[in-house]
Design a protein around this motif. Structure first.
Motif, short mmCIF file in Angstrom:
data_model
loop_
_atom_site.label_atom_id
_atom_site.label_comp_id
_atom_site.label_asym_id
_atom_site.label_seq_id
_atom_site.Cartn_x
_atom_site.Cartn_y
_atom_site.Cartn_z
N SER A 117 0.80 -1.23 0.00
CA SER A 117 0.00 0.00 0.00
C SER A 117 0.83 1.27 0.00
O SER A 117 0.30 2.37 0.14
CB SER A 117 -0.93 0.00 1.22
OG SER A 117 -0.19 -0.01 2.42
N LYS B 128 2.48 4.46 -1.31
CA LYS B 128 1.99 5.27 -2.41
C LYS B 128 3.02 6.22 -3.00
O LYS B 128 2.93 6.58 -4.17
CB LYS B 128 0.77 6.08 -1.96
CG LYS B 128 -0.43 5.23 -1.59
CD LYS B 128 -1.60 6.09 -1.15
CE LYS B 128 -2.81 5.20 -0.79
NZ LYS B 128 -3.97 6.01 -0.35
N ALA C 106 -0.66 0.38 -4.87
CA ALA C 106 -1.13 1.76 -4.79
C ALA C 106 -0.12 2.71 -5.42
O ALA C 106 1.02 2.35 -5.72
CB ALA C 106 -1.34 2.14 -3.31
N TYR D 178 1.09 1.27 -8.66
CA TYR D 178 -0.14 1.01 -9.41
C TYR D 178 -0.06 1.64 -10.80
O TYR D 178 -0.38 1.00 -11.81
CB TYR D 178 -1.35 1.54 -8.65
CG TYR D 178 -2.67 1.27 -9.34
CD1 TYR D 178 -3.34 0.06 -9.13
CD2 TYR D 178 -3.23 2.20 -10.21
CE1 TYR D 178 -4.54 -0.21 -9.78
CE2 TYR D 178 -4.43 1.94 -10.87
CZ TYR D 178 -5.08 0.73 -10.64
OH TYR D 178 -6.27 0.48 -11.30
N GLU E 243 -5.46 -4.53 -8.59
CA GLU E 243 -6.43 -3.69 -7.88
C GLU E 243 -5.73 -2.74 -6.93
O GLU E 243 -4.57 -2.95 -6.55
CB GLU E 243 -7.42 -4.56 -7.10
CG GLU E 243 -8.33 -5.38 -7.99
CD GLU E 243 -9.59 -5.81 -7.26
OE1 GLU E 243 -10.17 -4.99 -6.51
OE2 GLU E 243 -9.98 -6.97 -7.43
N LYS E 244 -6.44 -1.69 -6.53
CA LYS E 244 -5.89 -0.72 -5.59
C LYS E 244 -6.00 -1.26 -4.17
O LYS E 244 -7.01 -1.84 -3.79
CB LYS E 244 -6.62 0.62 -5.72
CG LYS E 244 -6.34 1.31 -7.05
CD LYS E 244 -6.96 2.70 -7.10
CE LYS E 244 -6.58 3.40 -8.40
NZ LYS E 244 -7.14 4.76 -8.48
N SER E 245 -4.95 -1.02 -3.40
CA SER E 245 -4.88 -1.59 -2.05
C SER E 245 -5.97 -1.05 -1.13
O SER E 245 -6.35 -1.71 -0.16
CB SER E 245 -3.50 -1.33 -1.44
OG SER E 245 -3.23 0.06 -1.37
N ASP E 246 -6.48 0.14 -1.41
CA ASP E 246 -7.54 0.70 -0.56
C ASP E 246 -8.80 -0.16 -0.58
O ASP E 246 -9.62 -0.08 0.34
CB ASP E 246 -7.90 2.12 -1.02
CG ASP E 246 -6.83 3.14 -0.65
OD1 ASP E 246 -6.00 2.83 0.23
OD2 ASP E 246 -6.82 4.23 -1.24
#
Length: 287
Positions: A192, A194, A216, A220, A231-234
């Motif tokens: 995650s 960023k 992320a 990403y 996919e996005k970690s959020d």
């Protein structure tokens, strides 16, 4: 250099080594507007200007060195691990995973990546995944770059309180062959962080092996620019266990195909030639 050790970077400057080039393998690349960060960037401009040339492993790093740190001689050459044995091993594991349809028979193994310098991101991930604690086993990757033992102690204490013995910390280093086998044990990989590139090797290995990947920020943007489906970690904080592990066979095959091209196909040959050309350039500069 991996994870940009500033002390080591300054070592070459301070001792006036000549003809030193720098390969940037991971770091933080976002320009920040506060005064402290501006001062740091000014110092970086002076420091990196000392180096004969710089190689950035992705376009984001390249832009950072060219447009923010204003370095003149910067090459953008992608990350490459080229070995027929390694590719054969990954393909063997991929085939086994595919035959078994990536079936999970026990708790879902979730790897948090990528290294000890990023454990500040693990705290939030432990919170985000807590609603799945009875169905997952968390594996924290801390193979290298652990610099804050106080933070690490806080993390291990929090993990024990929340997950008991279902949160495991990995601190050993591996040969690349054993590392591939280690990564193959995961079902889901999450990173995650960023504000910089980290864990590209782990991410590519997971995608090559057909694993579900959540990332992320810079990671990403870079990985999706190559065509990978991640996919996005959020998202994980809102996912059920089925959503966390679901990945269509079509997506897995596409990711495997792209990763294979980067490691063993025509694209890998192209990247290998770029590195060969750079080495020739660097050697000529040192004469």
């Amino acid at each position: 250099q991996h994870a940009r050790n500033r002390k080591l970077l300054m070592f070459f400057v301070r001792h006036r080594y000549k003809n030193v080039s720098y390969v940037s393998w991971g770091g933080d690349f976002f320009k920040k507007n506060n005064i402290a960060q501006k001062i740091k960037e000014c110092l970086k401009i002076v420091m990196f200007s000392y180096y004969r040339s710089i190689v950035a492993l992705n376009p984001i790093e390249f832009s950072y060195f060219k447009n923010i740190l204003h370095q003149k001689i910067v090459f953008n050459i992608p990350y490459l691990i080229s070995s027929e044995q390694n590719v054969d091993l990954i393909n063997t594991l991929w085939n086994e995973n595919s035959v078994n349809k990536f079936k999970i028979t026990d708790r879902v193994k979730v790897y948090l990546g990528n290294n000890g310098s990023r454990i500040n991101t693990y705290f939030q991930l432990l919170d985000d995944l807590y609603h799945l604690k009875d169905k997952i086993e968390i594996h924290c990757m801390i193979h290298y770059c652990l610099t804050d033992n106080v933070l690490f102690d806080k993390l291990t204490n929090k993990a024990a309180e929340m997950y008991g013995d279902k949160c495991i910390f990995h601190m050993n280093t591996y040969s690349y062959k054993d590392y591939i086998k280690f990564m193959n044990h995961c079902d889901v990989y999450i990173c995650s962080h960023k504000d910089g590139q980290t864990g590209i090797g782990a991410i590519l290995n997971c995608l090559f092996l057909g694993k579900k990947v959540f990332i992320a920020g810079v990671n990403y943007n870079y990985i999706t620019s190559l065509g990978f489906l991640v996919e996005k970690s959020d998202n994980v904080k809102n996912y059920s266990i089925d959503q966390l592990i679901f990945e269509s066979a079509k997506n897995r095959e596409l990711n495997h195909k792209i990763a294979y091209g980067l490691r063993a196909g025509a694209e890998a040959e192209k990247i290998s030639q770029q590195w060969d050309n750079y080495y020739k350039y660097a050697l000529n500069q040192y004469k």
